[in-house]
Design a protein around this motif. Sequence first.
Motif, mmCIF file in Angstrom:
data_model
loop_
_atom_site.group_PDB
_atom_site.id
_atom_site.type_symbol
_atom_site.label_atom_id
_atom_site.label_comp_id
_atom_site.label_asym_id
_atom_site.label_seq_id
_atom_site.Cartn_x
_atom_site.Cartn_y
_atom_site.Cartn_z
ATOM 1 N N LYS A 69 0.831 -1.206 0.000
ATOM 2 C CA LYS A 69 0.000 0.000 0.000
ATOM 3 C C LYS A 69 0.862 1.250 0.000
ATOM 4 O O LYS A 69 0.417 2.323 0.442
ATOM 5 N N TRP A 94 -0.662 4.421 -1.889
ATOM 6 C CA TRP A 94 -1.780 5.061 -1.189
ATOM 7 C C TRP A 94 -1.315 5.680 0.124
ATOM 8 O O TRP A 94 -1.760 6.781 0.484
ATOM 9 N N ASN A 104 -1.918 9.518 1.024
ATOM 10 C CA ASN A 104 -2.701 9.812 2.223
ATOM 11 C C ASN A 104 -1.906 10.569 3.277
ATOM 12 O O ASN A 104 -2.454 10.994 4.298
ATOM 13 N N GLN A 122 -9.778 5.520 2.172
ATOM 14 C CA GLN A 122 -9.281 4.619 1.137
ATOM 15 C C GLN A 122 -10.413 4.134 0.244
ATOM 16 O O GLN A 122 -10.238 3.996 -0.976
ATOM 17 N N PHE A 151 -3.696 0.434 -4.590
ATOM 18 C CA PHE A 151 -4.248 0.575 -3.245
ATOM 19 C C PHE A 151 -4.017 -0.657 -2.369
ATOM 20 O O PHE A 151 -4.450 -0.672 -1.223
#
Length: 534
Positions: free
Chosen positions: A191, A194, A198, A244, A266
């Motif tokens: 991940k 992502w 984030n 997410q 992701f």
Amino acid sequence: MKSDVSRPEEQRDHQLPSDYSYYYSLLQQTYDQMNDYKPNELRVEENETSTIEEDHDEEEEGKQEMKTKGLKEILTSLLLIEDQEKSDKNEWRKAQEEDKMMFEDNHKKKTKAMMDYRSECQQYDDVLDQTNRVRKRKSRAATAAAVASVAAAVAVDLVDNDQKSTAAAGGPAVASAAGPQRRLWVKTRSKDWWDKCNSPDFPDQDFRKAFRMGKDTFEMICNELTSVVAKENTMLRDAVPVRQRVAVCIWRLATGEPLRLVSRRFGLGISTCHKLVLEVCSAIKNVLMPKYLQWPDDESTAMIKDEFASVSGIPNVVGSMYTTHIPIIAPKISVAAYFNKRHTERNQKTSYSITVQGVVDPRGVFTDVCIGWPGSMPDDQVLEKSALHQRANGGLLKDVWIVGSSGYPLMDWVLVPYTQPHLTWTQHAFNEKIGEIQRVAKDAFARLKGRWSCLQKRTEVKLQDLPVVLGACCVLHNICEMRNEEIDPELMIELMDDEMVPEAALRSANAMKVRDSIAHNLLHHNHAGTSFLS
């Protein structure tokens, strides 16, 4: 297979020199006797003077008897030869039949043996398959039992530890709400991408490029959808966070990338990503559409009229209407209905599509959409099927105009340009001004398709789920337009939707008079431009 019985023809060929030599010598001897026979030669010499005539008669009779006897022997020999030949043929045929029967018997025996062996192998395979299925069921049951027991043991340990720690602190014993840290069956995926997006340190420009909106707008959408899309953690794994979930959906709509790439980005499974896209799109339709995509109230309608009038000089315009086509994969049913003939002829490739009809305000914000009618339908038929048309028939669009292209008919509430040849200056000026209003809707659809690239290519979404996805794109477009989210100029596209003049282009005599009056006022009140003269 080598046979012990010799061939009759071989026996016959072998016997020819010994069996037929007797008949040949007999024929030759008989022929010689017939030619050289003189039985009374000595007797004629002794009594040649006295018995010449008698001897001559006897000689003739002897010769005749000899010929008859020779012929009989010849015929007898020929009959014997013919009988012998028939006998040899019968023996040869009999031997052939015996060989054939022996070969067929051997073939039947081999075939039967092979079939029996195949049957035994098949029975053995069936037994093995059944045994393997039983083993797998037992293995799954044992694994499930082990997982359940381990999970229960972990939960009990966590509860005991929490109770002990709470008791040691002097408080009441309360079970911990946190899920277990150990995951027994979730596949580990990266991940990193992502997590980087984030992060609070991730640049807003890069975030806007990936999700077509800024961080503030994205945060607002997440807050609006939290109550609908949030899931609780389970004993065996944590739920996917709301941010997410929303990011998966928006990135998929923005890029149009296949689900396998969404999965890699992701760190989620392909089926999970597909499920998240549909869930979030449905939440956007149910939660955000009533707030961000609705027909304007009286106050907003007055503002929209003023803005359109300031742009074009045409009064009472409440919206600009346009219809575009979204490419789809050939459906399994009603294929002909979704066949797009005009796009097929232009692209030289078979094309299927569904339609999206939208009405926008002066800012390019959608106030009404009609999604999902087959691509073979012209614009005027899509309009007749829409809820907007029903609303107009109910009197809710009285004394207002919605401006459309030449693909729509002139109606009491739909204002379209002049389409007949040899237009006057007044009609040219009217078409120029109405084209400015129409350009507002066309530019809005260009930004819609440019911002959400999934609308430019055939998608993996099923046909029955596509209207929800397209509706979510329209809502997200409105949110970006209302919050002044600028679109990258490189994402802008040129729309290629053909406009076909409907068969019944004029459906209201009163609307014709009003349109002529508006065109006259535009020209004589200096609202019309002069670009048509150049």
